[in-house]
Design a protein around this motif. Structure first.
Motif, PDB file in Angstrom:
ATOM      1  N   GLU A  73      51.042  40.014  -8.971  1.00 30.47           N
ATOM      2  CA  GLU A  73      50.185  40.998  -9.622  1.00 30.47           C
ATOM      3  C   GLU A  73      49.570  40.434 -10.903  1.00 30.47           C
TER       4      GLU A  73
ATOM      5  N   GLU B 293      46.971  37.626  -9.942  1.00 31.94           N
ATOM      6  CA  GLU B 293      45.740  38.181  -9.391  1.00 31.94           C
ATOM      7  C   GLU B 293      44.873  38.799 -10.483  1.00 31.94           C
ATOM      8  N   TYR B 294      45.505  39.438 -11.456  1.00 30.31           N
ATOM      9  CA  TYR B 294      44.744  40.025 -12.571  1.00 30.31           C
ATOM     10  C   TYR B 294      43.963  38.935 -13.307  1.00 30.31           C
ATOM     11  N   HIS B 295      44.630  37.839 -13.638  1.00 29.31           N
ATOM     12  CA  HIS B 295      43.976  36.769 -14.387  1.00 29.31           C
ATOM     13  C   HIS B 295      42.932  36.048 -13.539  1.00 29.31           C
ATOM     14  N   ASP B 296      43.200  35.850 -12.266  1.00 25.58           N
ATOM     15  CA  ASP B 296      42.201  35.209 -11.402  1.00 25.58           C
ATOM     16  C   ASP B 296      40.913  36.030 -11.353  1.00 25.58           C
ATOM     17  N   GLN B 297      41.041  37.341 -11.235  1.00 25.04           N
ATOM     18  CA  GLN B 297      39.856  38.206 -11.209  1.00 25.04           C
ATOM     19  C   GLN B 297      39.107  38.161 -12.531  1.00 25.04           C
ATOM     20  N   VAL B 298      39.851  38.127 -13.645  1.00 26.29           N
ATOM     21  CA  VAL B 298      39.210  38.064 -14.962  1.00 26.29           C
ATOM     22  C   VAL B 298      38.445  36.751 -15.114  1.00 26.29           C
TER      23      VAL B 298
ATOM     24  N   ASP C 125      38.755  41.465 -22.633  1.00 29.35           N
ATOM     25  CA  ASP C 125      39.270  42.169 -21.460  1.00 29.35           C
ATOM     26  C   ASP C 125      40.650  42.747 -21.752  1.00 29.35           C
TER      27      ASP C 125
ATOM     28  N   GLN D 117      37.256  34.699 -12.789  1.00 31.79           N
ATOM     29  CA  GLN D 117      36.108  34.630 -11.892  1.00 31.79           C
ATOM     30  C   GLN D 117      34.969  35.517 -12.386  1.00 31.79           C
ATOM     31  N   SER D 118      35.304  36.702 -12.894  1.00 29.22           N
ATOM     32  CA  SER D 118      34.276  37.608 -13.391  1.00 29.22           C
ATOM     33  C   SER D 118      33.577  37.023 -14.620  1.00 29.22           C
TER      34      SER D 118
ATOM     35  N   LYS E 185      31.278  34.186 -13.687  1.00 31.18           N
ATOM     36  CA  LYS E 185      30.147  34.674 -12.907  1.00 31.18           C
ATOM     37  C   LYS E 185      29.055  35.244 -13.796  1.00 31.18           C
TER      38      LYS E 185
END
Length: 253
Positions: free
Chosen positions: A64, A67-72, A113, A74-75, A78
């Motif tokens: 968990e 995944e939180y850090h990976d999404q941050v 974030d 990548q966002s 981007k």
């Protein structure tokens, strides 16, 4: 007199050409030097390193958090130009140590974030985050990728360093230990692998900062939280020079 005037006019006409033929001394500045270093290292932005410590909710799953850090990450990449994030996230039972390496804009967005989640959620899993230090314009990365490791078995120490040493001594030992850990990972972890895994407490127990140090740093008032840092970071800089001050203050009659 005519010869003198003719010679002066001739010299005046030939002066621009003579100036162009003179050898020009190349001049540079420090900005050009930094840009050339960045170009040789295939970097578009200056690199910075940030140390974060925080308390977390108990029984948080590694998947968990990762995944939180990976999404941050990548966002951010981007929507904002910047360098990729490398570093290490150590997950203790109730706290974390996060070392991040990237450009200043990316690190700013990561802190933003955290701050937005903490302000918008009543029970955000990160609590009492503190910025221990930010090293600016680091010459090279200590970490070749970003990886996560869980410290499953806390190491027990008979002596509590936080009780017998000053804050300066604790922080100095903390940085020495984390630097040795970074060098160990640099030599042992290959690029493209999944990182050290969750066996660091077995392979390098002496290099892991004890959790009591992490929690001690979280409580220290000397370190900034993300909200204080962002407020200072976003505040416009305006310096009043002595020449702008007039005393007594001007008044109209």
């Amino acid at each position: 007199m005519a010869f003198t005037a003719h010679s002066w006019k001739s010299n005046e006409r030939s002066f621009p050409l003579a100036a162009l033929l003179r050898p020009q001394v190349p001049r540079g500045n420090y900005l050009h030097l930094l840009e050339e270093k960045q170009r040789l290292q295939l970097k578009k932005f200056l690199l910075h390193r940030m140390f974060l410590v925080a308390n977390i909710q108990a029984n948080m799953e590694k998947k968990e958090i990762a995944e939180y850090h990976d999404q941050v990450f990548q966002s951010i990449l981007k929507h904002h130009l910047g360098e990729a994030v490398t570093g290490l996230l150590l997950i203790y039972p109730t706290s974390v140590l996060h070392i991040l390496e990237s450009s200043s804009g990316t690190l700013h967005q990561i802190l933003l974030d955290y701050f937005n989640h903490e302000r918008g959620e009543t029970e955000f899993w990160v609590q009492k985050m503190k910025i221990v230090v930010i090293s600016h314009n680091i010459p090279t990365r200590l970490f070749m990728q970003w990886c996560v490791s869980v410290v499953k078995v806390p190491v027990l120490y008979l002596d509590d360093m936080t009780q017998s040493q000053s804050l300066e001594e604790v922080v100095t030992d903390f940085f020495i230990q984390t630097h040795k850990l970074a060098l160990y990972l640099f030599k042992t972890v290959k690029v493209g692998t999944k990182g050290p895994g969750d066996s660091l407490y077995q392979t390098a127990p002496d290099l892991l900062p004890p959790e009591q140090i992490i929690k001690y740093l979280c409580k220290s008032e000397e370190f900034m939280d993300p909200a204080t840092f962002l407020n200072m970071y976003d505040k416009p800089m305006y310096i009043t020079s002595d020449s702008e001050l007039v005393w007594p203050a001007p008044s109209s009659f």
